[in-house]
Enzyme design. Structure first.
Site, PDB file in Angstrom:
ATOM      1  N   LYS A 204       0.811   1.408  23.628  1.00 30.94           N
ATOM      2  CA  LYS A 204       1.051   1.035  22.226  1.00 30.94           C
ATOM      3  C   LYS A 204      -0.293   0.809  21.512  1.00 30.94           C
ATOM      4  CE  LYS A 204       2.262  -1.141  18.455  1.00 30.94           C
ATOM      5  NZ  LYS A 204       3.107  -0.790  17.369  1.00 30.94           N
ATOM      6  N   CYS A 258      -1.721  -3.036  11.865  1.00 29.45           N
ATOM      7  CA  CYS A 258      -1.684  -2.344  13.157  1.00 29.45           C
ATOM      8  C   CYS A 258      -3.055  -1.755  13.475  1.00 29.45           C
ATOM      9  CB  CYS A 258      -0.632  -1.249  13.118  1.00 29.45           C
ATOM     10  SG  CYS A 258       0.990  -1.912  12.717  1.00 29.45           S
TER      11      CYS A 258
HETATM   12  N1  SAJ Z   1      -5.830   6.148   6.815  1.00 25.92           N
HETATM   13  C1  SAJ Z   1      -7.016   6.821   6.504  1.00 25.92           C
HETATM   14  N2  SAJ Z   1      -7.145   8.140   6.830  1.00 25.92           N
HETATM   15  C2  SAJ Z   1      -6.138   8.819   7.459  1.00 25.92           C
HETATM   16  C3  SAJ Z   1      -4.938   8.148   7.779  1.00 25.92           C
HETATM   17  C4  SAJ Z   1      -4.793   6.812   7.440  1.00 25.92           C
HETATM   18  O1  SAJ Z   1      -7.961   6.241   5.938  1.00 25.92           O
HETATM   19  O2  SAJ Z   1      -6.329  10.014   7.733  1.00 25.92           O
HETATM   20  C5  SAJ Z   1      -5.689   4.721   6.530  1.00 25.92           C
HETATM   21  C6  SAJ Z   1      -4.552   4.357   5.576  1.00 25.92           C
HETATM   22  O3  SAJ Z   1      -4.907   4.508   4.249  1.00 25.92           O
HETATM   23  C7  SAJ Z   1      -4.305   2.908   5.958  1.00 25.92           C
HETATM   24  C8  SAJ Z   1      -4.597   2.871   7.448  1.00 25.92           C
HETATM   25  O4  SAJ Z   1      -5.342   4.044   7.720  1.00 25.92           O
HETATM   26  O5  SAJ Z   1      -5.215   2.026   5.322  1.00 25.92           O
HETATM   27  C9  SAJ Z   1      -3.385   2.762   8.345  1.00 25.92           C
HETATM   28  O6  SAJ Z   1      -2.339   3.620   7.928  1.00 25.92           O
HETATM   29  P1  SAJ Z   1      -1.353   4.402   8.924  1.00 25.92           P
HETATM   30  O7  SAJ Z   1      -0.320   5.072   8.137  1.00 25.92           O
HETATM   31  O8  SAJ Z   1      -2.145   5.263   9.835  1.00 25.92           O
HETATM   32  O9  SAJ Z   1      -0.776   3.272   9.893  1.00 25.92           O
HETATM   33  P2  SAJ Z   1       0.134   1.956   9.786  1.00 25.92           P
HETATM   34  O10 SAJ Z   1      -0.745   0.809  10.154  1.00 25.92           O
HETATM   35  O11 SAJ Z   1       0.934   1.859   8.548  1.00 25.92           O
HETATM   36  O12 SAJ Z   1       1.175   2.242  10.984  1.00 25.92           O
HETATM   37  C10 SAJ Z   1       0.703   2.522  12.307  1.00 25.92           C
HETATM   38  C11 SAJ Z   1       1.373   3.791  12.792  1.00 25.92           C
HETATM   39  N3  SAJ Z   1       0.720   4.247  14.011  1.00 25.92           N
HETATM   40  C12 SAJ Z   1       0.295   5.504  14.192  1.00 25.92           C
HETATM   41  O13 SAJ Z   1       0.415   6.368  13.362  1.00 25.92           O
HETATM   42  C13 SAJ Z   1      -0.367   5.793  15.515  1.00 25.92           C
HETATM   43  C14 SAJ Z   1       2.852   3.541  12.988  1.00 25.92           C
HETATM   44  O14 SAJ Z   1       3.497   4.642  13.604  1.00 25.92           O
HETATM   45  C15 SAJ Z   1       3.089   2.317  13.877  1.00 25.92           C
HETATM   46  O15 SAJ Z   1       4.466   1.998  13.935  1.00 25.92           O
HETATM   47  C16 SAJ Z   1       2.385   1.120  13.290  1.00 25.92           C
HETATM   48  O16 SAJ Z   1       0.989   1.430  13.143  1.00 25.92           O
HETATM   49  C17 SAJ Z   1       2.574  -0.052  14.223  1.00 25.92           C
HETATM   50  O17 SAJ Z   1       3.468  -0.865  13.980  1.00 25.92           O
HETATM   51  O18 SAJ Z   1       1.866  -0.133  15.240  1.00 25.92           O
END
Ligand code: SAJ
Length: 420
Positions: A204, A258
């Protein structure tokens, strides 16, 4: 089956309601008496599509009751928060998990199953949870069964994903894994992946660390390209044509509870073995400062002082501003003496309209990729003192020709790109 779920937040509540919907007798436990009373009256404290209907159904069936103290059950599910500690490596604070365990211990009887869903540091099940249970005279794997089952759902789609996503079940022993798998068999239709507790904990954490490290790479590329005067976004686009390359997107930093939290649990558990993860965190944490220094450079060329932020949430189309780099950037800009206006149609406390927020502004700074920002109407930008837009998310599709549009691809040119 009788199930007690401790922690009725974003994960615990939907989980409890699903178990109830599928015919189990569920006791939901939370510290907040107002919340539990409201739930028993059919009122939710979180917004999640489908949850309100399922709560009504569970209450009508008489299968769900919320209270502030645990009741005896066959299976106990712990879904309480695990924030970072304020120590050197921001390790995992298991205080809520431990107090949840303490609250159920008086109710435990032979053959019960305890499942921890909260995100926890590797080895927490073996080093913290198992000893707590065995100190009470039980033998884990023989008369009490322990497993860690991380959740991996996306807010907004939780009710569907809880049922359909694959589920990792990590027991202390094989029997523990089997017992926990049987509990989820009540409603999970996705693949059940049977694992050892430590594997489940670390897998995870590594899902989110993978993403954090890859975003750090993209953010570092944005800085390198700016320095070398090369279009970072074109580089990413072209590199990703390779079938085995998936460069992520640069942005204003990484937020949420996360990606910006979980890697520290791994780092704190093995600091000497995790230099890459530590640097990735530093790179992502440096992005707000990087954005602010770019804004300062852009604003130094103008005679105005007003900056308009578009989007305060940590990602697009949500209302969540916790751990949001946008909030950090806003504070830094205010501290630097800029007159900051904000526009966020997803955040209830934000009252300005796009027009109002843009009036007399010298720069629009896009920090969240809300769909509303895809097409920026001229009625917003016409009101600006200087029509410049810096899109840190590379998401704006249309904007008036009078606007100088900048993103991580062309920031170094300070010129409008031909097509966006
Ligand atoms: N971000 C970037 N560049 C990217 C992708 C995202 O700067 O290419 C940034 C976003 O703007 C944001 C951050 O990363 O600030 C996180 O966004 P996210 O959509 O990647 O993740 P979370 O935190 O909303 O959700 C994550 C997810 N994990 C993965 O994709 C591996 C989700 O599936 C999980 O359920 C969640 O963490 C969790 O609960 O662990």
């Amino acid at each position: 089956m009788k199930i007690t779920v401790v922690g009725l937040g974003y994960i615990g509540l939907p989980t409890a309601i699903l178990f109830a919907k599928y015919g189990n007798t569920v006791a939901g436990v939370d510290l907040s008496p107002i919340m539990t009373e409201n739930l028993n009256a059919g009122h939710l404290h979180i917004e999640e599509p489908g949850l309100a209907e399922d709560l009504q159904q569970a209450l009508a069936l008489g299968n769900f009751h919320a209270s502030t103290t645990p009741v005896s059950a066959d299976a106990y599910i712990i879904a309480v928060p695990t924030p970072n500690k304020y120590d050197l490596y921001k390790s995992c604070n298991t205080a809520y998990v431990e107090s949840a365990l303490m609250s159920i211990i008086p109710h435990l009887k032979k053959n019960d199953t305890i499942i921890v869903e909260s995100t926890i540091a590797p080895r927490t099940m073996r080093d913290i949870v198992q000893p707590m249970i065995e100190n009470e005279g039980f033998t884990v794997g023989e008369d009490i069964y322990l497993a860690h089952c991380p959740e991996r759902v996306l807010p907004g789609n939780i009710m569907h994903e809880l049922v359909h996503n694959p589920r990792i079940i990590g027991g202390i022993t094989t029997k523990c894994t089997e017992k926990a798998a049987a509990v989820y068999g009540a409603f999970v239709e996705g693949e059940i992946i049977k694992a050892e507790a430590g594997e489940a904990e670390l897998s995870k954490l590594m899902e989110n660390t993978y993403r954090d490290v890859n975003i750090a790479l993209a953010n570092e590329l944005a800085k390198i390209s700016n320095h070398l005067e090369i279009d970072a976004l074109r580089v990413i686009e072209m590199a990703n044509k390779h079938p085995r390359v998936n460069l992520h997107q640069p942005g204003p930093g990484v937020g949420g509870h996360c990606l910006a939290v979980d890697p520290y649990f791994v780092i704190a558990a093995a600091p000497e073995q995790s230099p890459l993860m530590q640097v990735a965190r530093e790179v992502n944490n440096s992005m707000p400062t990087h954005v602010v220094s770019q804004v300062k450079a852009l604003m130094a060329e103008q005679d105005g002082n007003r900056v308009t932020i578009f989007g305060l949430t940590y990602k697009g189309n949500i209302d969540d501003t916790r751990e949001s780099p946008a909030m950090e950037i806003k504070e830094m800009l205010i501290e630097s003496g800029f007159d900051v206006k904000t526009f966020d149609p997803h955040v209830a406390s934000e009252i300005l309209t796009g027009e109002e927020a843009c009036e007399d502004s010298s720069l629009i700074l896009v920090l969240s990729d809300h769909s509303e920002f895809r097409d920026i109407p001229a009625s917003y930008t016409d009101k600006m003192r200087h029509q410049i837009l810096f899109d840190t998310k590379n998401m704006v599709q249309t904007v008036s020709d009078d606007v100088t549009y900048l993103n991580y691809g062309n920031l170094h040119t300070r010129k409008r790109v031909i097509s966006i």
